[in-house]
Write a protein that holds these residues in place. Structure first.
Motif, PDB file in Angstrom:
ATOM      1  N   ALA A  39      53.946  41.677  45.066  1.00  0.00           N
ATOM      2  CA  ALA A  39      52.826  42.832  46.029  1.00  0.00           C
ATOM      3  C   ALA A  39      52.367  43.671  45.004  1.00  0.00           C
ATOM      4  CB  ALA A  39      53.547  42.996  47.248  1.00  0.00           C
ATOM      5  N   VAL A  40      53.402  44.280  44.016  1.00  0.00           N
ATOM      6  CA  VAL A  40      52.869  45.586  43.546  1.00  0.00           C
ATOM      7  C   VAL A  40      52.160  45.082  41.948  1.00  0.00           C
ATOM      8  CG1 VAL A  40      53.550  47.502  42.390  1.00  0.00           C
ATOM      9  CG2 VAL A  40      54.517  46.888  44.579  1.00  0.00           C
ATOM     10  N   PHE A  41      53.234  44.356  41.234  1.00  0.00           N
ATOM     11  CA  PHE A  41      52.530  44.313  39.778  1.00  0.00           C
ATOM     12  C   PHE A  41      51.933  43.255  39.561  1.00  0.00           C
ATOM     13  CE2 PHE A  41      56.624  46.619  39.668  1.00  0.00           C
ATOM     14  CZ  PHE A  41      56.352  47.737  39.170  1.00  0.00           C
ATOM     15  N   VAL A  42      51.594  41.925  39.978  1.00  0.00           N
ATOM     16  CA  VAL A  42      51.005  40.835  39.784  1.00  0.00           C
ATOM     17  C   VAL A  42      49.609  41.039  39.875  1.00  0.00           C
ATOM     18  CG1 VAL A  42      50.541  38.403  40.353  1.00  0.00           C
ATOM     19  CG2 VAL A  42      52.755  39.084  40.226  1.00  0.00           C
ATOM     20  N   SER A  43      49.146  41.846  41.082  1.00  0.00           N
ATOM     21  CA  SER A  43      47.613  42.000  41.090  1.00  0.00           C
ATOM     22  C   SER A  43      47.405  43.148  40.082  1.00  0.00           C
ATOM     23  CB  SER A  43      47.526  42.506  42.514  1.00  0.00           C
ATOM     24  OG  SER A  43      48.146  43.775  42.792  1.00  0.00           O
ATOM     25  N   ARG A  44      48.187  44.069  39.865  1.00  0.00           N
ATOM     26  CA  ARG A  44      47.772  44.860  38.934  1.00  0.00           C
ATOM     27  C   ARG A  44      47.713  44.189  37.523  1.00  0.00           C
ATOM     28  NH1 ARG A  44      51.393  50.352  40.240  1.00  0.00           N
ATOM     29  NH2 ARG A  44      50.426  50.560  42.304  1.00  0.00           N
ATOM     30  N   ILE A  45      48.629  43.437  36.878  1.00  0.00           N
ATOM     31  CA  ILE A  45      48.480  42.628  35.785  1.00  0.00           C
ATOM     32  C   ILE A  45      47.194  41.774  35.820  1.00  0.00           C
ATOM     33  CG2 ILE A  45      49.587  40.965  34.374  1.00  0.00           C
ATOM     34  CD1 ILE A  45      52.176  42.051  35.558  1.00  0.00           C
ATOM     35  N   LYS A  46      46.941  41.101  36.765  1.00  0.00           N
ATOM     36  CA  LYS A  46      45.489  40.479  36.729  1.00  0.00           C
ATOM     37  C   LYS A  46      44.206  41.371  36.707  1.00  0.00           C
ATOM     38  CE  LYS A  46      47.090  36.461  39.603  1.00  0.00           C
ATOM     39  NZ  LYS A  46      47.062  35.592  40.564  1.00  0.00           N
ATOM     40  N   ASN A  47      44.403  42.288  37.691  1.00  0.00           N
ATOM     41  CA  ASN A  47      43.262  43.270  37.340  1.00  0.00           C
ATOM     42  C   ASN A  47      42.940  43.929  36.032  1.00  0.00           C
ATOM     43  OD1 ASN A  47      42.509  43.029  39.983  1.00  0.00           O
ATOM     44  ND2 ASN A  47      43.519  44.470  40.611  1.00  0.00           N
ATOM     45  N   GLU A  48      44.251  44.382  35.474  1.00  0.00           N
ATOM     46  CA  GLU A  48      44.200  44.898  33.755  1.00  0.00           C
ATOM     47  C   GLU A  48      43.530  43.683  33.010  1.00  0.00           C
ATOM     48  OE1 GLU A  48      44.337  47.286  30.644  1.00  0.00           O
ATOM     49  OE2 GLU A  48      44.743  47.718  32.774  1.00  0.00           O
ATOM     50  N   LEU A  49      44.046  42.269  33.161  1.00  0.00           N
ATOM     51  CA  LEU A  49      43.429  41.419  32.205  1.00  0.00           C
ATOM     52  C   LEU A  49      42.115  40.784  32.666  1.00  0.00           C
ATOM     53  CD1 LEU A  49      46.470  38.784  32.708  1.00  0.00           C
ATOM     54  CD2 LEU A  49      46.113  40.295  30.561  1.00  0.00           C
ATOM     55  N   ARG A  50      41.520  41.097  33.719  1.00  0.00           N
ATOM     56  CA  ARG A  50      40.372  41.044  33.920  1.00  0.00           C
ATOM     57  C   ARG A  50      39.458  42.007  33.597  1.00  0.00           C
ATOM     58  NH1 ARG A  50      40.955  39.903  40.068  1.00  0.00           N
ATOM     59  NH2 ARG A  50      41.766  37.732  39.935  1.00  0.00           N
ATOM     60  N   HIS A  51      39.923  43.351  33.515  1.00  0.00           N
ATOM     61  CA  HIS A  51      39.128  44.504  32.970  1.00  0.00           C
ATOM     62  C   HIS A  51      39.164  44.457  31.316  1.00  0.00           C
ATOM     63  CE1 HIS A  51      37.818  48.511  32.613  1.00  0.00           C
ATOM     64  NE2 HIS A  51      38.910  48.771  31.481  1.00  0.00           N
ATOM     65  N   ARG A  52      40.208  43.834  30.715  1.00  0.00           N
ATOM     66  CA  ARG A  52      40.150  43.637  29.235  1.00  0.00           C
ATOM     67  C   ARG A  52      39.149  42.681  29.027  1.00  0.00           C
ATOM     68  NH1 ARG A  52      46.456  44.064  27.472  1.00  0.00           N
ATOM     69  NH2 ARG A  52      46.833  46.492  27.922  1.00  0.00           N
ATOM     70  N   SER A  53      39.255  41.364  29.555  1.00  0.00           N
ATOM     71  CA  SER A  53      38.313  40.811  29.227  1.00  0.00           C
ATOM     72  C   SER A  53      36.825  40.865  29.538  1.00  0.00           C
ATOM     73  CB  SER A  53      38.849  39.056  29.970  1.00  0.00           C
ATOM     74  OG  SER A  53      38.462  39.370  31.395  1.00  0.00           O
ATOM     75  N   SER A  54      36.612  41.601  30.334  1.00  0.00           N
ATOM     76  CA  SER A  54      35.281  42.162  30.533  1.00  0.00           C
ATOM     77  C   SER A  54      34.798  42.877  29.642  1.00  0.00           C
ATOM     78  CB  SER A  54      34.973  42.596  32.131  1.00  0.00           C
ATOM     79  OG  SER A  54      35.462  43.753  32.138  1.00  0.00           O
TER      80      SER A  54
END
Length: 71
Positions: A48-63
């Motif tokens: 609930a806490v970390f998986v969505s944050r990790i995905k958002n961070e990866l999306r942000h880095r790739s963008s």
């Protein structure tokens, strides 16, 4: 005492719903049925806490990388 323990028990589900997590229903049912095991609760909390944050961070880095490559 019981209301406090209930809030702690369902903390992963609450976090998932408040953050509009993509897998909030699955997290809720896993939390409901496996939350009484410490491992089940920790897995739900982590998801609930970390998986969505990790995905958002990866999306942000790739963008950002795409923007840099386009410039």
């Amino acid at each position: 005492m019981v209301p406090v323990l209930t809030c702690i028990y369902f903390a992963p589900s609450t976090i998932a719903y408040l953050s509009n997590h993509r897998s909030r229903k699955i997290i809720f049912f896993l939390n409901l049925y496996l939350g009484w095991t410490v491992i089940g609760w920790v897995v739900c909390f982590f998801w609930a806490v970390f998986v969505s944050r990790i995905k958002n961070e990866l999306r942000h880095r790739s963008s950002n990388q795409i923007k840099r490559a386009a410039s």
